[in-house]
Design a protein around this motif. Sequence first.
Motif, PDB file in Angstrom:
ATOM      1  N   UNK A  97       0.882  -1.180   0.000  1.00  0.00           N
ATOM      2  CA  UNK A  97       0.000   0.000   0.000  1.00  0.00           C
ATOM      3  C   UNK A  97       0.911   1.219   0.000  1.00  0.00           C
ATOM      4  N   UNK A  98       0.933   1.916  -1.123  1.00  0.00           N
ATOM      5  CA  UNK A  98       1.894   2.994  -1.330  1.00  0.00           C
ATOM      6  C   UNK A  98       1.139   4.313  -1.483  1.00  0.00           C
ATOM      7  N   UNK A  99       1.382   5.234  -0.563  1.00  0.00           N
ATOM      8  CA  UNK A  99       0.706   6.538  -0.579  1.00  0.00           C
ATOM      9  C   UNK A  99       1.213   7.444  -1.696  1.00  0.00           C
ATOM     10  N   UNK A 100       2.504   7.337  -2.029  1.00  0.00           N
ATOM     11  CA  UNK A 100       3.113   8.165  -3.064  1.00  0.00           C
ATOM     12  C   UNK A 100       4.036   7.295  -3.909  1.00  0.00           C
ATOM     13  N   UNK A 101       3.545   6.885  -5.072  1.00  0.00           N
ATOM     14  CA  UNK A 101       4.326   5.970  -5.901  1.00  0.00           C
ATOM     15  C   UNK A 101       5.636   6.594  -6.382  1.00  0.00           C
ATOM     16  N   UNK A 102       5.666   7.918  -6.481  1.00  0.00           N
ATOM     17  CA  UNK A 102       6.884   8.581  -6.952  1.00  0.00           C
ATOM     18  C   UNK A 102       8.012   8.488  -5.924  1.00  0.00           C
ATOM     19  N   UNK A 103       7.661   8.208  -4.673  1.00  0.00           N
ATOM     20  CA  UNK A 103       8.669   8.047  -3.624  1.00  0.00           C
ATOM     21  C   UNK A 103       9.061   6.583  -3.426  1.00  0.00           C
ATOM     22  N   UNK A 104       8.419   5.662  -4.169  1.00  0.00           N
ATOM     23  CA  UNK A 104       8.692   4.234  -4.024  1.00  0.00           C
ATOM     24  C   UNK A 104       9.921   3.874  -4.857  1.00  0.00           C
ATOM     25  N   UNK A 105      10.958   3.309  -4.234  1.00  0.00           N
ATOM     26  CA  UNK A 105      12.171   2.954  -4.989  1.00  0.00           C
ATOM     27  C   UNK A 105      11.857   1.944  -6.101  1.00  0.00           C
TER      28      UNK A 105
ATOM     29  N   UNK B 236      -0.999   6.942  -6.189  1.00  0.00           N
ATOM     30  CA  UNK B 236      -0.942   5.937  -5.116  1.00  0.00           C
ATOM     31  C   UNK B 236      -1.345   4.595  -5.700  1.00  0.00           C
ATOM     32  N   UNK B 237      -0.976   3.526  -4.960  1.00  0.00           N
ATOM     33  CA  UNK B 237      -1.168   2.179  -5.506  1.00  0.00           C
ATOM     34  C   UNK B 237      -1.361   1.185  -4.371  1.00  0.00           C
ATOM     35  N   UNK B 238      -2.167   0.175  -4.655  1.00  0.00           N
ATOM     36  CA  UNK B 238      -2.335  -0.953  -3.751  1.00  0.00           C
ATOM     37  C   UNK B 238      -2.231  -2.218  -4.590  1.00  0.00           C
ATOM     38  N   UNK B 239      -1.324  -3.119  -4.182  1.00  0.00           N
ATOM     39  CA  UNK B 239      -1.110  -4.360  -4.934  1.00  0.00           C
ATOM     40  C   UNK B 239      -1.199  -5.540  -3.976  1.00  0.00           C
ATOM     41  N   UNK B 240      -2.105  -6.473  -4.279  1.00  0.00           N
ATOM     42  CA  UNK B 240      -2.301  -7.672  -3.473  1.00  0.00           C
ATOM     43  C   UNK B 240      -1.661  -8.854  -4.198  1.00  0.00           C
ATOM     44  N   UNK B 241      -0.718  -9.552  -3.546  1.00  0.00           N
ATOM     45  CA  UNK B 241      -0.128 -10.732  -4.186  1.00  0.00           C
ATOM     46  C   UNK B 241      -1.130 -11.881  -4.218  1.00  0.00           C
ATOM     47  N   UNK B 242      -1.084 -12.654  -5.284  1.00  0.00           N
ATOM     48  CA  UNK B 242      -1.982 -13.800  -5.455  1.00  0.00           C
ATOM     49  C   UNK B 242      -1.144 -15.075  -5.422  1.00  0.00           C
TER      50      UNK B 242
ATOM     51  N   UNK C 220      -5.256   8.292  -9.090  1.00  0.00           N
ATOM     52  CA  UNK C 220      -4.621   9.573  -9.353  1.00  0.00           C
ATOM     53  C   UNK C 220      -4.494  10.433  -8.102  1.00  0.00           C
ATOM     54  N   UNK C 221      -5.051   9.971  -6.988  1.00  0.00           N
ATOM     55  CA  UNK C 221      -4.974  10.711  -5.731  1.00  0.00           C
ATOM     56  C   UNK C 221      -3.862  10.161  -4.851  1.00  0.00           C
ATOM     57  N   UNK C 222      -3.075  11.021  -4.213  1.00  0.00           N
ATOM     58  CA  UNK C 222      -2.096  10.518  -3.240  1.00  0.00           C
ATOM     59  C   UNK C 222      -2.828   9.939  -2.030  1.00  0.00           C
ATOM     60  N   UNK C 223      -2.257   8.911  -1.431  1.00  0.00           N
ATOM     61  CA  UNK C 223      -2.798   8.294  -0.207  1.00  0.00           C
ATOM     62  C   UNK C 223      -4.272   7.898  -0.364  1.00  0.00           C
ATOM     63  N   UNK C 224      -4.656   7.380  -1.530  1.00  0.00           N
ATOM     64  CA  UNK C 224      -6.049   6.981  -1.790  1.00  0.00           C
ATOM     65  C   UNK C 224      -6.464   5.762  -0.969  1.00  0.00           C
ATOM     66  N   UNK C 225      -5.519   4.879  -0.659  1.00  0.00           N
ATOM     67  CA  UNK C 225      -5.848   3.603  -0.034  1.00  0.00           C
ATOM     68  C   UNK C 225      -5.482   3.616   1.444  1.00  0.00           C
ATOM     69  N   UNK C 226      -6.419   3.133   2.279  1.00  0.00           N
ATOM     70  CA  UNK C 226      -6.146   3.010   3.716  1.00  0.00           C
ATOM     71  C   UNK C 226      -6.286   1.548   4.135  1.00  0.00           C
ATOM     72  N   UNK C 227      -6.240   1.311   5.436  1.00  0.00           N
ATOM     73  CA  UNK C 227      -6.308  -0.065   5.944  1.00  0.00           C
ATOM     74  C   UNK C 227      -7.633  -0.734   5.577  1.00  0.00           C
ATOM     75  N   UNK C 228      -8.736   0.010   5.587  1.00  0.00           N
ATOM     76  CA  UNK C 228     -10.031  -0.575   5.196  1.00  0.00           C
ATOM     77  C   UNK C 228     -10.006  -1.019   3.733  1.00  0.00           C
ATOM     78  N   UNK C 229      -9.416  -0.179   2.871  1.00  0.00           N
ATOM     79  CA  UNK C 229      -9.285  -0.562   1.462  1.00  0.00           C
ATOM     80  C   UNK C 229      -8.438  -1.819   1.335  1.00  0.00           C
TER      81      UNK C 229
END
Length: 163
Positions: free
Chosen positions: A96-104, A115-121, A136-145
């Motif tokens: 769960x990444x609030x700012x993808x541009x800061x993700x290495x 922002x991005x949320x990726x669930x492994x299968x 397109x929104x920063x920090x779009x995903x929270x723990x409920x999402x």
Amino acid sequence: MSFSFAPLTGSKPERYAQLLAQVRALLHDERDRIANAANLSALVYHALPDLNWVGFYFFDGTELVVGPFQGLPACVRIPLDKGVCGAAARTRQTQRVDDVHAFPGHIACDSASRSELVVPLYRGDTLIGVFDLDSPLPARFDADDQHGLEAVAAAFLESIACA
């Protein structure tokens, strides 16, 4: 097929419970991985607000390859050592990444994604792929999402269990 899309209402956990019920109804009695991934991508894309990409990447034994999705054209192949999708597949943990541009190592398939949320299968020790959502929104995903979308991903895996 007896599926009816209904708008989600109530609190966020209530909306995810409704979405999960719709997912189960949509996937009921279908075992084809591609068909279920396509319908699930469309359902989630239209049911949840503020998303610009929803879809699947499937593991081909070497890397992740784009599968059914909703949104703009996507990166076709993602190595397991690159990006948010690769990190989810490699670590077996939802990213769960609030700012993808800061993700290495972030891979910018769509420059509008913030922002991005990726669930492994996984099935046991076998990597099937990842379920990927961008916003397109920063920090779009929270723990409920995260919890709601992990349940959706689990329902997808259950639907293809006999495939």
